[in-house]
Design a protein around this motif. Structure first.
Motif, PDB file in Angstrom:
ATOM      1  N   GLN A 152      -0.465  38.003  16.256  1.00  0.00           N
ATOM      2  CA  GLN A 152      -0.857  36.557  16.138  1.00  0.00           C
ATOM      3  C   GLN A 152      -0.312  36.083  14.732  1.00  0.00           C
ATOM      4  O   GLN A 152      -0.937  36.858  13.763  1.00  0.00           O
ATOM      5  N   ARG A 153       0.080  35.097  14.299  1.00  0.00           N
ATOM      6  CA  ARG A 153       0.433  34.377  12.975  1.00  0.00           C
ATOM      7  C   ARG A 153      -0.989  33.881  12.677  1.00  0.00           C
ATOM      8  O   ARG A 153      -1.500  32.966  13.357  1.00  0.00           O
ATOM      9  N   VAL A 154      -1.349  34.273  11.293  1.00  0.00           N
ATOM     10  CA  VAL A 154      -2.738  33.659  11.016  1.00  0.00           C
ATOM     11  C   VAL A 154      -2.423  32.911   9.846  1.00  0.00           C
ATOM     12  O   VAL A 154      -1.518  32.975   9.037  1.00  0.00           O
ATOM     13  N   ALA A 155      -3.503  31.783   9.635  1.00  0.00           N
ATOM     14  CA  ALA A 155      -3.172  30.809   8.449  1.00  0.00           C
ATOM     15  C   ALA A 155      -4.215  31.476   7.203  1.00  0.00           C
ATOM     16  O   ALA A 155      -3.539  31.162   6.091  1.00  0.00           O
ATOM     17  N   ALA A 156      -4.976  32.091   7.396  1.00  0.00           N
ATOM     18  CA  ALA A 156      -5.869  32.504   6.601  1.00  0.00           C
ATOM     19  C   ALA A 156      -6.729  33.685   6.917  1.00  0.00           C
ATOM     20  O   ALA A 156      -6.935  33.928   8.127  1.00  0.00           O
ATOM     21  N   GLY A 157      -7.179  34.534   5.889  1.00  0.00           N
ATOM     22  CA  GLY A 157      -8.255  35.578   6.349  1.00  0.00           C
ATOM     23  C   GLY A 157      -7.725  36.869   6.634  1.00  0.00           C
ATOM     24  O   GLY A 157      -6.199  37.070   6.239  1.00  0.00           O
ATOM     25  N   THR A 158      -8.346  37.846   6.704  1.00  0.00           N
ATOM     26  CA  THR A 158      -7.599  39.313   6.709  1.00  0.00           C
ATOM     27  C   THR A 158      -8.355  39.958   8.182  1.00  0.00           C
ATOM     28  O   THR A 158      -9.396  39.803   8.691  1.00  0.00           O
TER      29      THR A 158
END
Length: 239
Positions: free
Chosen positions: A54-60
């Motif tokens: 999943q492509r994430v915008a922010a975070g880890t």
């Protein structure tokens, strides 16, 4: 207890809209953690982030001590999607043995996984001739082969009869007792009581992260369905 999955401030957007809103949660190793919430709450998106697709915008997202999606994790986790991801023109046995070969597991491992999900009598059948519930079990067998350290299961009991559901949950707890970590999603609240720990998600936000007993106590009810509703109302009252 060690942490198998650590999610920090995770933001996922789809079509410009946020699907997960800065979600933070953790999953202890060697446990059965339920990821529960209504359809469309973001459960599958979170699981995809854990698996690393999943492509994430922010975070880890950290999985077994490594960033989610790391090549080193490929043979350490198993993933069962909602839609069965197996080959319809192969038999049950051929499917599971194929995935066993990819994982470096043996034919014996594959045949044991087929038996574990209750498909030993259908091992020679083409997957295309099976019912939806049986196909889901083939996918589960493919994920189990090689005994991964982490199993991510997206609604694995949908369409299964109560007896088989009970057998699978018993198997999940057996795997956890042997050291495997399981993250199991469901929108059926009666499965919540079968989990060691619960992550309750609504509209892309985490509203509870605790044991079933602690969630009941916090909400002041023994009914987990009612506890979920009370937690939602309490959060809405504060916002």
């Amino acid at each position: 207890m060690h942490t198998a999955i650590d999610v920090r401030d995770l933001v996922v957007r789809r079509g410009g809209r946020p699907v997960l809103h800065g979600l933070t949660a953790s999953v202890p190793a060697g446990s059965v953690t339920g990821l529960l919430g209504p359809s469309g709450s973001g459960k599958t998106t979170l699981m995809r982030a854990v698996v690393g697709v999943q492509r994430v915008a922010a975070g880890t997202v950290t999985v077994l001590g490594l960033p989610a999606g790391s090549a080193a994790l490929r043979h350490r986790l198993g993933y069962v999607t909602q839609a069965p991801s197996v080959y319809a023109d192969l038999t049950v046995r051929e499917n599971v043995r194929y995935f066993a070969a990819l994982r470096g597991a043996t034919v014996t491992d594959a045949d044991r996984a087929v038996a574990d999900v209750g498909l030993h009598t259908a091992a020679g059948q083409l997957v295309g001739t099976l019912s939806g519930g049986q196909r889901s079990r083939v996918s589960l067998a493919c994920a189990l082969v090689g005994r991964p350290e982490l199993l991510v299961l997206d609604e694995p009991t949908v369409g299964l009869d109560p007896v088989l559901r009970a057998e699978l949950w018993a198997m999940f707890h057996g795997l956890a007792a042997a050291g495997t970590t399981l993250l199991v999603s469901s929108h059926v609240m009666d499965e919540a009581a079968r989990c060691d720990r619960l992550l309750l998600v609504r509209a892309g936000r985490l509203i509870a992260d605790d044991t079933p007993a602690a969630i009941r106590a916090t909400a002041g009810t023994d009914d987990l369905d009612e506890a979920f509703l009370r937690l939602i109302k309490a959060i809405e009252a504060k916002s």
